[in-house]
Design an enzyme around this catalytic site. Structure first.
Site, PDB file in Angstrom:
ATOM      1  N   SER A 296      -1.450   6.326  -6.593  1.00 44.91           N
ATOM      2  CA  SER A 296      -0.869   6.286  -5.253  1.00 44.91           C
ATOM      3  C   SER A 296       0.163   5.177  -5.051  1.00 44.91           C
ATOM      4  O   SER A 296      -0.070   4.027  -5.401  1.00 44.91           O
ATOM      5  CB  SER A 296      -1.981   6.102  -4.215  1.00 44.91           C
ATOM      6  OG  SER A 296      -1.409   5.981  -2.930  1.00 44.91           O
TER       7      SER A 296
ATOM      8  N   ASP B 272      -9.925   3.407 -10.250  1.00 42.31           N
ATOM      9  CA  ASP B 272      -9.095   4.335  -9.498  1.00 42.31           C
ATOM     10  C   ASP B 272      -9.355   3.992  -8.021  1.00 42.31           C
ATOM     11  O   ASP B 272     -10.405   3.415  -7.694  1.00 42.31           O
ATOM     12  CB  ASP B 272      -9.547   5.764  -9.836  1.00 42.31           C
ATOM     13  CG  ASP B 272      -8.893   6.783  -8.968  1.00 42.31           C
ATOM     14  OD1 ASP B 272      -7.661   6.835  -8.956  1.00 42.31           O
ATOM     15  OD2 ASP B 272      -9.613   7.545  -8.284  1.00 42.31           O
TER      16      ASP B 272
ATOM     17  N   GLY C 167      -5.930  12.616  -7.784  1.00 42.58           N
ATOM     18  CA  GLY C 167      -5.385  11.910  -8.935  1.00 42.58           C
ATOM     19  C   GLY C 167      -4.006  12.399  -9.356  1.00 42.58           C
ATOM     20  O   GLY C 167      -3.390  11.845 -10.258  1.00 42.58           O
TER      21      GLY C 167
ATOM     22  N   ASP D  67      -8.384   6.141  -4.687  1.00 41.11           N
ATOM     23  CA  ASP D  67      -8.831   7.258  -3.843  1.00 41.11           C
ATOM     24  C   ASP D  67      -9.973   8.004  -4.526  1.00 41.11           C
ATOM     25  O   ASP D  67      -9.809   8.499  -5.643  1.00 41.11           O
ATOM     26  CB  ASP D  67      -7.678   8.252  -3.626  1.00 41.11           C
ATOM     27  CG  ASP D  67      -6.626   7.701  -2.672  1.00 41.11           C
ATOM     28  OD1 ASP D  67      -6.957   6.795  -1.901  1.00 41.11           O
ATOM     29  OD2 ASP D  67      -5.497   8.202  -2.700  1.00 41.11           O
TER      30      ASP D  67
ATOM     31  N   ASN E  81       0.817   4.350  -2.135  1.00 40.27           N
ATOM     32  CA  ASN E  81       0.293   3.719  -0.926  1.00 40.27           C
ATOM     33  C   ASN E  81      -0.873   2.779  -1.222  1.00 40.27           C
ATOM     34  O   ASN E  81      -1.510   2.280  -0.278  1.00 40.27           O
ATOM     35  CB  ASN E  81      -0.167   4.791   0.068  1.00 40.27           C
ATOM     36  CG  ASN E  81       0.998   5.597   0.604  1.00 40.27           C
ATOM     37  OD1 ASN E  81       1.908   5.055   1.218  1.00 40.27           O
ATOM     38  ND2 ASN E  81       1.014   6.901   0.338  1.00 40.27           N
TER      39      ASN E  81
ATOM     40  N   ARG F 246       2.343  12.533  -6.004  1.00 41.08           N
ATOM     41  CA  ARG F 246       2.796  13.188  -4.765  1.00 41.08           C
ATOM     42  C   ARG F 246       3.664  14.412  -5.050  1.00 41.08           C
ATOM     43  O   ARG F 246       3.454  15.484  -4.464  1.00 41.08           O
ATOM     44  CB  ARG F 246       3.568  12.175  -3.915  1.00 41.08           C
ATOM     45  CG  ARG F 246       3.740  12.609  -2.480  1.00 41.08           C
ATOM     46  CD  ARG F 246       4.499  11.542  -1.695  1.00 41.08           C
ATOM     47  NE  ARG F 246       3.892  10.237  -1.821  1.00 41.08           N
ATOM     48  CZ  ARG F 246       4.520   9.094  -1.541  1.00 41.08           C
ATOM     49  NH1 ARG F 246       5.772   9.111  -1.105  1.00 41.08           N
ATOM     50  NH2 ARG F 246       3.903   7.933  -1.689  1.00 41.08           N
TER      51      ARG F 246
ATOM     52  N   ASP G 129     -12.715   9.336 -10.472  1.00 44.37           N
ATOM     53  CA  ASP G 129     -13.339  10.497  -9.824  1.00 44.37           C
ATOM     54  C   ASP G 129     -12.597  11.800 -10.155  1.00 44.37           C
ATOM     55  O   ASP G 129     -12.981  12.857  -9.659  1.00 44.37           O
ATOM     56  CB  ASP G 129     -13.359  10.333  -8.294  1.00 44.37           C
ATOM     57  CG  ASP G 129     -11.988  10.514  -7.685  1.00 44.37           C
ATOM     58  OD1 ASP G 129     -11.027   9.893  -8.183  1.00 44.37           O
ATOM     59  OD2 ASP G 129     -11.859  11.298  -6.724  1.00 44.37           O
TER      60      ASP G 129
HETATM   61  P1  B16 Z   1       0.563   8.929  -2.785  1.00 50.08           P
HETATM   62  P2  B16 Z   1      -5.769   7.852  -7.006  1.00 50.08           P
HETATM   63  C1  B16 Z   1      -4.041   9.592  -5.944  1.00 50.08           C
HETATM   64  O1  B16 Z   1      -4.732   8.372  -5.880  1.00 50.08           O
HETATM   65  C2  B16 Z   1      -4.715  10.633  -5.068  1.00 50.08           C
HETATM   66  O2  B16 Z   1      -5.997  10.958  -5.597  1.00 50.08           O
HETATM   67  C3  B16 Z   1      -3.864  11.881  -5.035  1.00 50.08           C
HETATM   68  O3  B16 Z   1      -4.465  12.840  -4.197  1.00 50.08           O
HETATM   69  C4  B16 Z   1      -2.463  11.528  -4.521  1.00 50.08           C
HETATM   70  O4  B16 Z   1      -1.621  12.666  -4.538  1.00 50.08           O
HETATM   71  C5  B16 Z   1      -1.879  10.450  -5.428  1.00 50.08           C
HETATM   72  O5  B16 Z   1      -2.731   9.319  -5.435  1.00 50.08           O
HETATM   73  C6  B16 Z   1      -0.504  10.009  -4.971  1.00 50.08           C
HETATM   74  O6  B16 Z   1      -0.649   9.383  -3.728  1.00 50.08           O
HETATM   75  O7  B16 Z   1       1.177  10.146  -2.196  1.00 50.08           O
HETATM   76  O8  B16 Z   1      -0.147   8.030  -1.791  1.00 50.08           O
HETATM   77  O9  B16 Z   1       1.535   8.139  -3.644  1.00 50.08           O
HETATM   78  O10 B16 Z   1      -6.954   8.784  -6.969  1.00 50.08           O
HETATM   79  O11 B16 Z   1      -5.038   7.860  -8.345  1.00 50.08           O
HETATM   80  O12 B16 Z   1      -6.105   6.456  -6.512  1.00 50.08           O
HETATM   81 MG    MG Z   2      -9.035   9.344  -7.502  1.00 51.70          MG
END
Ligand code: B16
Ligand code: MG
Length: 214
Positions: A117, A9, A46, A11, A119, A49, A171
């Site tokens: 994400s 993962d 996790g 973030d 991003n 959006r 996490d």
């Molecule tokens: P984005 P992960 C997740 O990343 C984040 O933990 C979560 O808080 C966020 O809303 C989600 O990505 C979407 O992110 O808006 O950048 O597309 O923990 O799965 O790496």
């Molecule tokens: Mg995460």
């Protein structure tokens, strides 16, 4: 070696962008006159959006919002979030994480990202890992969010490995559930340790070097 691949993962595991998510959602919540705090922000880990926006709107009491307006709001949040992400640099990658990733690769394991994400490529580039991983599965190639296993199953597929030969590092409880649903072992770290569902509980990232031996 018990595993042939490790799927991380992003973030909360490789780097920490919670504070940036918090600041961006807070701007939006203030604009909507809606209460938002760090505890609510923790629930967004996790989560995709659009699903995150629904959690942020739980305390919203204003005029009903159309789906179109919700997409606009999520886009606005993302623009603020990306401006904050632009401040990140290789200094945001800890020496422990960098060293452990290199050692896992030296051990012959294939390494992938499995992140919700959209991003993820931008973040990886900012922290100097833009071309490090053997495969990236992220919010851009999935239709179902964690706890659905899609993001991790795609990561295993991109690595050319069977899911059961991969270890997922997560996490968030939703991420541990996703790994289990995909038939994979999960190494829980940070907040996910508390859910008690991980195959392994990591006190620190470098504990992975032992976990991968099974
Ligand atoms: P984005 P992960 C997740 O990343 C984040 O933990 C979560 O808080 C966020 O809303 C989600 O990505 C979407 O992110 O808006 O950048 O597309 O923990 O799965 O790496
Ligand atoms: Mg995460």
């Amino acid at each position: 070696m018990k595993y042939q691949g490790v799927i991380f993962d992003l973030d909360g595991v490789i780097c920490h962008t919670d504070e940036y998510h918090y600041q961006a959602w807070k701007v939006l919540a203030d604009k909507l006159d809606t209460y938002f705090d760090r505890e609510i922000n923790n629930r967004l880990r996790g989560v995709s959006r659009m699903d995150s926006l629904e959690i942020v709107l739980e305390r919203y009491t204003g005029e009903p919002l159309s789906q179109e307006r919700k997409v606009e709001l999520a886009t606005e949040k993302n623009e603020i979030y990306r401006q904050l992400l632009a401040q990140m640099s290789p200094k945001d990658l800890s020496a422990e994480v960098a060293d452990t990733l290199n050692k896992l690769r030296e051990m012959g394991l294939k390494l992938a990202i499995g992140s919700s994400s959209k991003n993820a490529p931008f973040i990886l580039e900012r922290i100097g890992l833009g071309s490090f991983f053997d495969a990236i599965s992220d919010g851009n190639n999935i239709t179902k969010s964690k706890p659905d296993p899609e993001v991790f199953l795609k990561a295993a597929e991109f690595l050319g490995l069977k899911p059961e030969t991969c270890l997922v590092v997560e996490d968030a409880e939703a991420g541990v559930d996703a790994a289990i649903a995909g038939g994979m072992d999960a190494a829980a770290i940070g907040d996910a340790v508390g859910c008690g569902k991980g195959t392994y509980n990591l006190a620190t990232f470098s504990d992975l070097l032992e976990a991968v031996k099974g």
